[in-house]
Scaffold this motif. Structure first.
Motif, mmCIF file in Angstrom:
data_model
loop_
_atom_site.group_PDB
_atom_site.id
_atom_site.type_symbol
_atom_site.label_atom_id
_atom_site.label_comp_id
_atom_site.label_asym_id
_atom_site.label_seq_id
_atom_site.Cartn_x
_atom_site.Cartn_y
_atom_site.Cartn_z
ATOM 1 N N PRO A 71 42.314 45.874 37.574
ATOM 2 C CA PRO A 71 40.930 45.719 37.094
ATOM 3 C C PRO A 71 39.941 46.464 37.969
ATOM 4 N N ARG A 72 38.918 47.038 37.356
ATOM 5 C CA ARG A 72 37.887 47.755 38.109
ATOM 6 C C ARG A 72 37.111 46.803 39.012
ATOM 7 N N HIS A 73 36.677 47.342 40.145
ATOM 8 C CA HIS A 73 35.820 46.629 41.098
ATOM 9 C C HIS A 73 36.497 45.391 41.688
ATOM 10 N N ARG A 74 37.817 45.249 41.526
ATOM 11 C CA ARG A 74 38.515 44.100 42.111
ATOM 12 C C ARG A 74 39.839 44.572 42.675
ATOM 13 N N GLN A 75 40.095 44.266 43.938
ATOM 14 C CA GLN A 75 41.368 44.643 44.531
ATOM 15 C C GLN A 75 42.403 43.612 44.093
#
Length: 820
Positions: A286-290
């Motif tokens: 997911p974008r913006h989440r490690q």
């Protein structure tokens, strides 16, 4: 319709044909009729909803707008903070539709609530579903367009029920770990291939799978190694093994940040589908989440759970796999020099060392996950969150998830998440901390320690503290509120604060569980389940104070958090005053504990004192007798006659030593300095000062003759900000710059390891990575800047000097003599 009984493991929200669905991935429950269990997927329709606040708006105009949009609404009464109000509940078939409605209504200045709750979490709350607990529903087998690879069923709405509290205690797990090509020890997923992939797991029959896949052929008798022809074939085989093993959970150690993103990148580059998800999808990032997600298979990055929740009280230099494995399992990683892997790979030598290393990492990861799984499962049950989400939560998110669950039960509107502007304003505020009573440096005999039981949680419960009860308005009658000490705040006794109510329930459950545990211990029965629940509830309860002050909290209250610490300081001061009046000698106090030297008093009198204090404490508050310590040492601060705060050591009657604030529990200190300090403290606390001095002299002599191994001279210092922002260049910054120049990845938060070697010039110019040391370690530096500073405060207390250690025959110095 079939009656399904299964353990829910994973959840995913999809929207199809203008309708929202939650897909539940689970493991069928084994019965006498089934020889084996199968994985299945249940598709459940889920409508999303929100609440429109009617206060302060033209209700008729709003209803006309909703009528124009052909939206049905239902008027409900719910509590928002302290007041019960009327809201309109709007239900729509998809979460996307609810979010679009929110945007439109916000432009018309209508307050909209509960849109920002994750649809899976909302589904679990609405249907009262607890992950990992036996679940039943009525369903029929179907097919749909999502390419689900499992038996797929459509659930009948409202048919979900937990008939028992049976947990899935032994899920099948598969651990995975990779080793990559890296000539300069820099992560480059596009350029550097994966060299080997290790997998370790155990199926539901107890059969162990252990395998290392690699495509470099070398002679070996190890049957766990499987040789492939290329990196591409290795990745294909990895996906095949995962699919065949069909684990309930995939576990990694820092897999979110390294292993799974690396596998995904290399698979994409080489054209490998790597469709391990249960809907024929690859690893999701997911974008913006490690975060690395596999749909239908919870990915347990156990590193995150250890670092954020489980291991926060451990005294470790870092949460490396090696440190955590030693702490939990008393096992260690295999030792190899990964900086030589690229060269050894190119020359096809010593590769069996790396495959053994790779496999050991997966085994340790597997065993750690098994070790902590009962606690993980308990948290999933308490806060009603899937394991794939729970594993990545920190304390405040745990509390918020629990409050969302309880808010529904209590008919409370959950406040919206704060805006970016609100977060920025909150981050500027600072709360006064705990009261600390400064000790007088010295050795003390016969110490007793009193400790408030869960001080902050019981303050919240006993004083009804919450965002809705803290006020600056003076009450008409003082018996309607508590005055906050040192502050212009008041805490209203009514209505009951949500936070206080929820915390009181947790405290009461813990009390009952402790009684049950005592009974089980007496009957010599297993207490592991209760232990996990007690631990989880303790962690949750102790997180509430931090949540009050957390800038991203829905129920944020600066005044609430400030009131909690004010009450806590007041109660500690009261205990100190009462102890002094009762003739006890107060030596030290910090946050929630008071330490007292008995002198001519007895332990029995100390217990009687605690009983008298508890008679006057309100509500759930309680002062405990934590323990008796025959010896204690409190040291001074450099350049100050006063005692150091949060820096002392105690020894109990069983010779167990409790050390706080010394170098033994801190970074930035070499292992040799830590060892000498800890050992000397043991000598001092057991009245063997002369033996301790002899020990120190011998160890210092060994340092002077370079007899101490280099690994004990390593210093570990964290980069607390980006490398380029450092103006003052210390040794760790200099080494970090060396690392970056050589092509190594350097980032904020990482631990930099270095050794100071002999030579001329500044210390920073002589600091080297351990693998790059080309001269003996600098004896003068380590004695003057590591060993002696670690010992100096203790030496002063026992009336000895550093000169005795650095000269052949030192005379005894005068200083603090005897016991206080």
């Amino acid at each position: 319709m079939a009656k399904l009984s299964f353990f829910p493991l994973d959840f995913e929200y999809f929207e199809q044909d203008n309708q929202g669905y939650v897909y539940i991935f689970g493991r069928e429950i084994k019965t006498q009729k089934t020889k084996y269990t199968k994985k299945l997927c249940i598709k459940a329709p889920h409508n999303s909803y929100c609440f429109l606040r009617l206060k302060g708006i033209d209700e008729k105009q709003l209803l006309n707008l909703l009528k124009e949009k052909k939206l049905k609404s239902k008027k409900v009464k719910k509590r928002l903070f302290a007041n019960t109000e009327e809201f309109l509940k709007i239900t729509l078939p998809t979460h996307s539709a609810i979010k679009e409605l929110e945007k439109e209504l916000q432009n018309k200045e209508v307050e909209v609530f509960e849109v920002d709750i994750n649809p899976v979490q909302r589904f679990l709350i609405d249907n009262q579903i607890t992950p990992l607990q036996e679940l039943e529903c009525d369903a029929e087998q179907i097919k749909d367009q999502t390419e689900i690879t499992l038996h797929l069923y459509q659930a009948e709405a409202g048919s979900f029920i937990h008939k028992t509290e049976q947990r899935y205690t032994n899920p099948t797990m598969l651990a995975i770990d990779i080793e990559t090509y890296n000539e300069v020890m820099q992560i480059d997923m596009d350029k550097n291939p994966i060299l080997m992939i290790a997998l370790y797991g155990k199926d539901d029959k107890g059969k162990i799978l252990k395998k290392v896949l690699t495509y470099k052929k070398f002679k070996t008798t190890n049957l766990d190694i499987e040789h492939l022809s290329s990196e591409k074939e290795m990745l294909e085989r990895t996906a095949e093994i995962i699919d065949q093993f069909d684990p309930d959970m995939l576990t990694t150690y820092f897999g979110d940040g390294f292993d799974l993103p690396y596998i995904k990148k290399r698979a994409e580059k080489l054209g490998v589908p790597f469709e391990v998800g249960k809907n024929k999808t690859s690893i999701q990032l997911p974008r913006h989440r490690q975060r690395a997600r596999i749909i239908g298979i919870p990915h347990i990055d156990v590193f995150k759970f250890i670092r954020y929740i489980f291991g926060t009280s451990w005294r470790l230099d870092s949460y490396s796999l090696d440190n955590v494995a030693h702490e939990l399992l008393k096992e260690k990683k295999h030792k190899v020099d990964l900086s030589k892997l690229a060269d050894d790979w190119n020359n096809n030598k010593n590769l069996h060392h790396y495959t053994d290393y790779n496999l050991q990492d997966t085994k340790l990861t597997f065993e750690i996950t098994k070790k902590i799984f009962s606690v993980l499962s308990e948290f999933c049950s308490i806060v009603q969150v899937p394991p794939d989400d729970l594993i990545r939560m920190r304390f405040s998110r745990l509390v918020e998830a629990y409050l969302l669950k309880r808010g529904e039960e209590m008919n409370i509107i959950n406040p919206n998440k704060p805006s970016n502007e609100a977060i920025a304003a909150r981050r500027q505020k600072h709360i006064q901390g705990a009261f600390v009573f400064e000790p007088k440096p010295g050795l003390y005999k016969d110490m007793v320690v009193f400790d408030f039981l869960s001080l902050y949680p019981t303050v919240i419960v006993s004083h009804n503290i919450g965002a809705e009860t803290v006020t600056k308005d003076k009450p008409k009658k003082m018996n309607q509120a508590w005055k906050v000490p040192e502050r212009n705040y008041y805490i209203n006794k009514e209505p009951k604060s949500m936070m206080a109510t929820v915390l009181a329930d947790i405290v009461n459950v813990r009390v009952k569980l402790k009684k049950e545990r005592k009974k089980l211990v007496k009957e010599k029965q297993d207490t592991s389940f209760i232990d996990s629940r007690l631990y989880s509830l303790k962690i949750l309860a102790n997180s509430f104070y931090g949540y009050f002050a957390f800038y991203g909290a829905r129920w944020y209250s600066f005044e609430g958090a400030d009131s909690i610490t004010a009450f806590a300081r007041n109660y500690i001061k009261q205990v100190i005053k009462q102890a002094t009046s009762a003739g006890f000698h107060v030596v030290y106090s910090d946050t929630d504990s008071v330490m007292i030297a008995l002198k001519d008093k007895t332990q029995e009198q100390a217990h009687e004192f605690v009983d008298r204090v508890n008679q006057d404490l309100p509500g759930a508050m309680e002062l405990e007798f934590e323990g008796f310590f025959p010896r204690a040492i409190f040291v001074g601060t450099r350049g100050n006659s006063g005692g150091a705060k949060k820096k002392y050591a105690l020894i109990d009657e069983n010779k167990n030593i409790k050390i706080t604030g010394f170098a033994t529990v801190r970074r930035n200190t070499s292992q040799i300095a830590k060892e000498l300090q800890k050992k000397f403290l043991e000598y001092v606390l057991t009245d063997k000062i002369e033996d301790g001095m002899k020990y120190l002299k011998k160890q210092i002599k060994d340092i002077q003759h370079h007899k101490v191994p280099l690994e004990k001279m390593i210093i570990k210092t964290q980069l607390t900000r980006p490398l380029e922002s450092y103006k003052s260049i210390g040794p760790h910054v200099a080494v970090a710059r060396q690392m970056k120049e050589s092509g190594l990845a350097v980032s904020k938060g990482m631990l930099v390891e270095y050794v100071v070697q002999e030579g001329s010039g500044l210390v920073r110019n002589r600091a080297r990575q351990p693998s790059n040391v080309d001269n003996p370690y600098d004896v003068d530096y380590y004695l003057k800047h590591q060993v002696i500073p670690a010992l100096l405060a203790i030496l002063h207390v026992v009336a000895r000097s550093e000169d005795e250690l650095l000269t052949k025959d030192g005379a005894t110095q005068k200083g603090l003599v005897g016991f206080s």
